[in-house]
Design a protein around this motif. Structure first.
Motif, PDB file in Angstrom:
ATOM      1  N   PHE A  21       0.844  -1.204   0.000  1.00  0.00           N
ATOM      2  CA  PHE A  21       0.000   0.000   0.000  1.00  0.00           C
ATOM      3  C   PHE A  21       0.870   1.240   0.000  1.00  0.00           C
ATOM      4  CE2 PHE A  21       0.318   2.039   4.165  1.00  0.00           C
ATOM      5  CZ  PHE A  21       1.078   1.099   4.848  1.00  0.00           C
ATOM      6  N   ALA A  22       0.315   2.336  -0.506  1.00  0.00           N
ATOM      7  CA  ALA A  22       1.050   3.599  -0.552  1.00  0.00           C
ATOM      8  C   ALA A  22       0.712   4.392   0.703  1.00  0.00           C
ATOM      9  CB  ALA A  22       0.658   4.375  -1.803  1.00  0.00           C
ATOM     10  N   PRO A  23       1.705   4.727   1.536  1.00  0.00           N
ATOM     11  CA  PRO A  23       1.428   5.435   2.782  1.00  0.00           C
ATOM     12  C   PRO A  23       0.704   6.757   2.520  1.00  0.00           C
ATOM     13  CG  PRO A  23       3.715   4.761   2.693  1.00  0.00           C
ATOM     14  CD  PRO A  23       3.141   4.505   1.339  1.00  0.00           C
ATOM     15  N   ILE A  24      -0.241   7.048   3.397  1.00  0.00           N
ATOM     16  CA  ILE A  24      -1.019   8.274   3.283  1.00  0.00           C
ATOM     17  C   ILE A  24      -0.863   9.039   4.582  1.00  0.00           C
ATOM     18  CG2 ILE A  24      -2.681   7.755   1.501  1.00  0.00           C
ATOM     19  CD1 ILE A  24      -4.298   6.234   3.666  1.00  0.00           C
ATOM     20  N   LYS A  25      -1.891   9.757   4.990  1.00  0.00           N
ATOM     21  CA  LYS A  25      -1.807  10.500   6.256  1.00  0.00           C
ATOM     22  C   LYS A  25      -1.538   9.538   7.404  1.00  0.00           C
ATOM     23  CE  LYS A  25      -5.370  13.580   4.792  1.00  0.00           C
ATOM     24  NZ  LYS A  25      -6.813  13.656   4.996  1.00  0.00           N
ATOM     25  N   LYS A  26      -0.850  10.060   8.429  1.00  0.00           N
ATOM     26  CA  LYS A  26      -0.387   9.249   9.550  1.00  0.00           C
ATOM     27  C   LYS A  26      -1.465   8.326  10.125  1.00  0.00           C
ATOM     28  CE  LYS A  26       1.725   9.967  14.091  1.00  0.00           C
ATOM     29  NZ  LYS A  26       0.542   9.427  14.806  1.00  0.00           N
ATOM     30  N   VAL A  27      -2.607   8.902  10.509  1.00  0.00           N
ATOM     31  CA  VAL A  27      -3.641   8.095  11.173  1.00  0.00           C
ATOM     32  C   VAL A  27      -4.101   6.952  10.275  1.00  0.00           C
ATOM     33  CG1 VAL A  27      -5.917   8.100  12.227  1.00  0.00           C
ATOM     34  CG2 VAL A  27      -4.443  10.092  12.487  1.00  0.00           C
ATOM     35  N   ARG A  28      -4.321   7.244   8.993  1.00  0.00           N
ATOM     36  CA  ARG A  28      -4.825   6.201   8.098  1.00  0.00           C
ATOM     37  C   ARG A  28      -3.755   5.153   7.789  1.00  0.00           C
ATOM     38  NH1 ARG A  28     -10.105   7.389   6.435  1.00  0.00           N
ATOM     39  NH2 ARG A  28     -10.601   9.529   6.920  1.00  0.00           N
ATOM     40  N   THR A  29      -2.502   5.561   7.730  1.00  0.00           N
ATOM     41  CA  THR A  29      -1.419   4.591   7.547  1.00  0.00           C
ATOM     42  C   THR A  29      -1.365   3.646   8.750  1.00  0.00           C
ATOM     43  OG1 THR A  29      -0.151   6.148   6.205  1.00  0.00           O
ATOM     44  CG2 THR A  29       1.069   4.336   7.197  1.00  0.00           C
ATOM     45  N   ASP A  30      -1.466   4.218   9.949  1.00  0.00           N
ATOM     46  CA  ASP A  30      -1.502   3.393  11.161  1.00  0.00           C
ATOM     47  C   ASP A  30      -2.660   2.391  11.090  1.00  0.00           C
ATOM     48  OD1 ASP A  30       0.541   4.968  12.013  1.00  0.00           O
ATOM     49  OD2 ASP A  30      -0.582   6.018  13.565  1.00  0.00           O
ATOM     50  N   PHE A  31      -3.810   2.869  10.653  1.00  0.00           N
ATOM     51  CA  PHE A  31      -4.984   1.998  10.553  1.00  0.00           C
ATOM     52  C   PHE A  31      -4.748   0.868   9.562  1.00  0.00           C
ATOM     53  CE2 PHE A  31      -9.138   2.992  12.541  1.00  0.00           C
ATOM     54  CZ  PHE A  31      -8.698   3.920  13.457  1.00  0.00           C
ATOM     55  N   ILE A  32      -4.122   1.169   8.438  1.00  0.00           N
ATOM     56  CA  ILE A  32      -3.892   0.123   7.434  1.00  0.00           C
ATOM     57  C   ILE A  32      -3.017  -0.982   8.009  1.00  0.00           C
ATOM     58  CG2 ILE A  32      -2.755  -0.390   5.223  1.00  0.00           C
ATOM     59  CD1 ILE A  32      -3.810   2.223   4.146  1.00  0.00           C
ATOM     60  N   VAL A  33      -1.976  -0.605   8.735  1.00  0.00           N
ATOM     61  CA  VAL A  33      -1.095  -1.607   9.337  1.00  0.00           C
ATOM     62  C   VAL A  33      -1.862  -2.432  10.368  1.00  0.00           C
ATOM     63  CG1 VAL A  33       0.929  -1.915  10.829  1.00  0.00           C
ATOM     64  CG2 VAL A  33       1.024  -0.347   8.882  1.00  0.00           C
ATOM     65  N   GLU A  34      -2.619  -1.757  11.219  1.00  0.00           N
ATOM     66  CA  GLU A  34      -3.437  -2.454  12.222  1.00  0.00           C
ATOM     67  C   GLU A  34      -4.397  -3.432  11.557  1.00  0.00           C
ATOM     68  OE1 GLU A  34      -5.618  -0.030  15.302  1.00  0.00           O
ATOM     69  OE2 GLU A  34      -7.352  -0.998  14.367  1.00  0.00           O
ATOM     70  N   LYS A  35      -5.101  -2.964  10.527  1.00  0.00           N
ATOM     71  CA  LYS A  35      -6.097  -3.791   9.842  1.00  0.00           C
ATOM     72  C   LYS A  35      -5.447  -4.983   9.139  1.00  0.00           C
ATOM     73  CE  LYS A  35      -9.213  -0.899  11.116  1.00  0.00           C
ATOM     74  NZ  LYS A  35      -9.181  -1.255  12.547  1.00  0.00           N
ATOM     75  N   ALA A  36      -4.280  -4.749   8.531  1.00  0.00           N
ATOM     76  CA  ALA A  36      -3.591  -5.830   7.825  1.00  0.00           C
ATOM     77  C   ALA A  36      -3.203  -6.937   8.805  1.00  0.00           C
ATOM     78  CB  ALA A  36      -2.359  -5.293   7.108  1.00  0.00           C
ATOM     79  N   ALA A  37      -2.765  -6.544  10.004  1.00  0.00           N
ATOM     80  CA  ALA A  37      -2.406  -7.540  11.017  1.00  0.00           C
ATOM     81  C   ALA A  37      -3.650  -8.304  11.470  1.00  0.00           C
ATOM     82  CB  ALA A  37      -1.720  -6.861  12.202  1.00  0.00           C
ATOM     83  N   GLU A  38      -4.727  -7.590  11.749  1.00  0.00           N
ATOM     84  CA  GLU A  38      -5.983  -8.229  12.177  1.00  0.00           C
ATOM     85  C   GLU A  38      -6.535  -9.171  11.118  1.00  0.00           C
ATOM     86  OE1 GLU A  38      -9.342  -5.806  13.631  1.00  0.00           O
ATOM     87  OE2 GLU A  38      -7.850  -4.244  13.888  1.00  0.00           O
ATOM     88  N   MET A  39      -6.443  -8.742   9.868  1.00  0.00           N
ATOM     89  CA  MET A  39      -7.057  -9.499   8.778  1.00  0.00           C
ATOM     90  C   MET A  39      -6.177 -10.655   8.313  1.00  0.00           C
ATOM     91  SD  MET A  39     -10.078  -8.157   7.996  1.00  0.00           S
ATOM     92  CE  MET A  39     -10.293  -8.907   6.393  1.00  0.00           C
ATOM     93  N   GLY A  40      -4.956 -10.751   8.848  1.00  0.00           N
ATOM     94  CA  GLY A  40      -4.139 -11.910   8.549  1.00  0.00           C
ATOM     95  C   GLY A  40      -3.249 -11.773   7.326  1.00  0.00           C
ATOM     96  N   ALA A  41      -2.601 -10.623   7.159  1.00  0.00           N
ATOM     97  CA  ALA A  41      -1.543 -10.521   6.148  1.00  0.00           C
ATOM     98  C   ALA A  41      -0.248 -10.991   6.802  1.00  0.00           C
ATOM     99  CB  ALA A  41      -1.402  -9.086   5.652  1.00  0.00           C
ATOM    100  N   ALA A  42       0.628 -11.637   6.034  1.00  0.00           N
ATOM    101  CA  ALA A  42       1.870 -12.143   6.597  1.00  0.00           C
ATOM    102  C   ALA A  42       2.969 -11.085   6.559  1.00  0.00           C
ATOM    103  CB  ALA A  42       2.323 -13.383   5.841  1.00  0.00           C
ATOM    104  N   ARG A  43       2.873 -10.169   5.609  1.00  0.00           N
ATOM    105  CA  ARG A  43       3.922  -9.156   5.444  1.00  0.00           C
ATOM    106  C   ARG A  43       3.287  -7.878   4.900  1.00  0.00           C
ATOM    107  NH1 ARG A  43       8.854  -9.227   1.669  1.00  0.00           N
ATOM    108  NH2 ARG A  43      10.188  -7.853   2.855  1.00  0.00           N
ATOM    109  N   ILE A  44       3.727  -6.743   5.426  1.00  0.00           N
ATOM    110  CA  ILE A  44       3.133  -5.458   5.053  1.00  0.00           C
ATOM    111  C   ILE A  44       4.221  -4.623   4.386  1.00  0.00           C
ATOM    112  CG2 ILE A  44       2.000  -3.387   5.955  1.00  0.00           C
ATOM    113  CD1 ILE A  44       1.080  -5.191   8.360  1.00  0.00           C
ATOM    114  N   LEU A  45       3.982  -4.202   3.136  1.00  0.00           N
ATOM    115  CA  LEU A  45       5.014  -3.492   2.386  1.00  0.00           C
ATOM    116  C   LEU A  45       4.538  -2.111   1.956  1.00  0.00           C
ATOM    117  CD1 LEU A  45       5.045  -6.767   1.367  1.00  0.00           C
ATOM    118  CD2 LEU A  45       7.157  -5.921   0.365  1.00  0.00           C
ATOM    119  N   PRO A  46       4.959  -1.059   2.661  1.00  0.00           N
ATOM    120  CA  PRO A  46       4.647   0.298   2.203  1.00  0.00           C
ATOM    121  C   PRO A  46       5.419   0.576   0.919  1.00  0.00           C
ATOM    122  CG  PRO A  46       5.372   0.262   4.514  1.00  0.00           C
ATOM    123  CD  PRO A  46       5.708  -1.068   3.915  1.00  0.00           C
ATOM    124  N   VAL A  47       4.719   1.090  -0.100  1.00  0.00           N
ATOM    125  CA  VAL A  47       5.396   1.356  -1.375  1.00  0.00           C
ATOM    126  C   VAL A  47       5.181   2.796  -1.831  1.00  0.00           C
ATOM    127  CG1 VAL A  47       5.341  -1.030  -2.217  1.00  0.00           C
ATOM    128  CG2 VAL A  47       3.397   0.470  -2.698  1.00  0.00           C
TER     129      VAL A  47
END
Lengths: 242, 242
Positions: free
Chosen positions: B84-110
């Motif tokens: 995912f492409a990082p956006i505003k701080k709060v929403r970037t934090d949310f994306i990482v949180e959601k990816a962990a909850e939803m079961g992604a194995a690796r998170i790659l900011p691009v």
């Protein structure tokens, strides 16, 4: 042309129609967004589709827009309600925003046995739904209802409305295919509070004839994550994602 | 017993194993959560499953826990990356949180052509992933990679890894059923930035042999909403929601 500005107005829209702006809208458009006479933007009111309009008068505290042509017809979302138990402020705001983006027609905050909040700021949540509709390109704004008890809502549950019940205790049950009649019916989704439903609530939700139980995977999702996941499951199966 | 406290530790876990706490962990457990000697909690380290442990020593700045019994085995998420492409701080934090909850194995900011940010706080995002894993009951913490250019990542794209490309310009395309081989392969999901992908990026992503294009409905979703929706689509079809 700044077609990226989309504004929700509570005023009829049609060819040649003039739309007066209130003080907040004038401040946003002329103060914050620096628009001037002749600037173009997009308007919608939840009823008449999306219209391109031009700024005809602009002052600090008021303004007039003139509608030119319809750019998109009104597109109503499926007849889907989202019931959720309000949680912390930021996450409640997110749920309303996400429900509007994901195409819920009506958003119903409900009090469950394990819900702490006994009031919500309905006006603030409604404003969030408007902002989400402006941002996501929708031509419709879901209504945010006032807080009500889940038990009372179930007492008077509409006979034809199907209910997708996201039960975190039911790991692994995919949404079973509903009958053709149920698939065509109006629906609702109910998301539990962070502490889960009480045993009595779970029993009641399971026993409801309109109930369709679904699991949202093996991990426990936060309420805002669960709302988006549940809306995705439903929209793919029965909604307008086809 | 306070089995609701789940703590991620970077230390081997096993029957009788003692686990020293660092200053932050001791402050959280004994200062914030008011735990004392004899209190029980749950530990996981991303490798040895989940263990019930007891507080053996507690002071303001340190402490020791003793593992008692395994309460859950290690459950790895599917081999799924989220780009995912990082956006505003709060929403970037949310994306990482959601990816962990939803079961992604690796998170790659691009970094994409329309991404503004040229750096991220990898350590802060990794801490968010840990917190989400603690909260959602997972026994695994996805790794958050450092920011990298999408174009460079595609230059060296692993041959076997399938890519679900959420193209907001492709309204109405459901995820086509992949071949049996592709279904069993490792996968990645790529979510565009708020301004969308550039035409060159879209062409390249469409042309990639591993690419599977999917639409996330008729409305434009914010990046954090799109991340959860895309993870839901994938988990239902190929992941561990079965």
């Amino acid at each position: 042309m700044s077609a990226k500005i989309r504004l929700y107005v509570e005023h009829p829209l049609g060819a040649g129609q003039s739309v007066p702006l209130d003080r907040d809208q004038a401040h946003y458009l002329f103060g914050v967004m620096r628009q001037t006479v002749g600037a173009q933007l997009l308007l919608f009111n939840g009823e008449d589709g999306e219209w391109r309009a031009e700024v005809a008068e602009a002052s600090k505290r008021s303004g007039v827009l003139i509608c030119q042509e319809q750019t998109r017809p009104l597109v109503l979302p499926p007849d889907l309600w989202l019931l959720f138990a309000p949680i912390k402020k930021v996450r409640t705001d997110f749920i309303v925003e996400k429900a509007a983006e994901m195409g819920a027609a009506r958003i119903l905050p409900v009090q469950t046995e394990f819900t702490n909040s006994d009031r919500i700021r309905q006006d603030r949540l409604q404003a969030h739904a408007v902002e989400a509709a402006e941002q996501c390109g929708g031509t419709y704004v879901p209504e945010v209802a006032d807080l009500q008890k889940l038990s009372r809502l179930l007492d008077h549950w509409p006979e034809e409305r199907q209910l997708m019940f996201c039960d975190e205790a039911e790991v692994g049950s995919a949404l079973a295919l509903a009958s053709e009649t149920a698939a065509q019916a109006p629906w609702a989704i109910v998301i539990g509070p962070e502490g889960g439903f009480s045993e009595a609530e779970r029993k009641r939700l399971h026993a409801l004839p309109q109930s369709h139980v679904v699991s949202l995977g093996p991990r426990i999702l936060r309420a805002d994550t669960a709302a988006v996941a549940a809306l995705t499951v439903w929209q793919q199966r029965y909604g307008d994602w086809g």
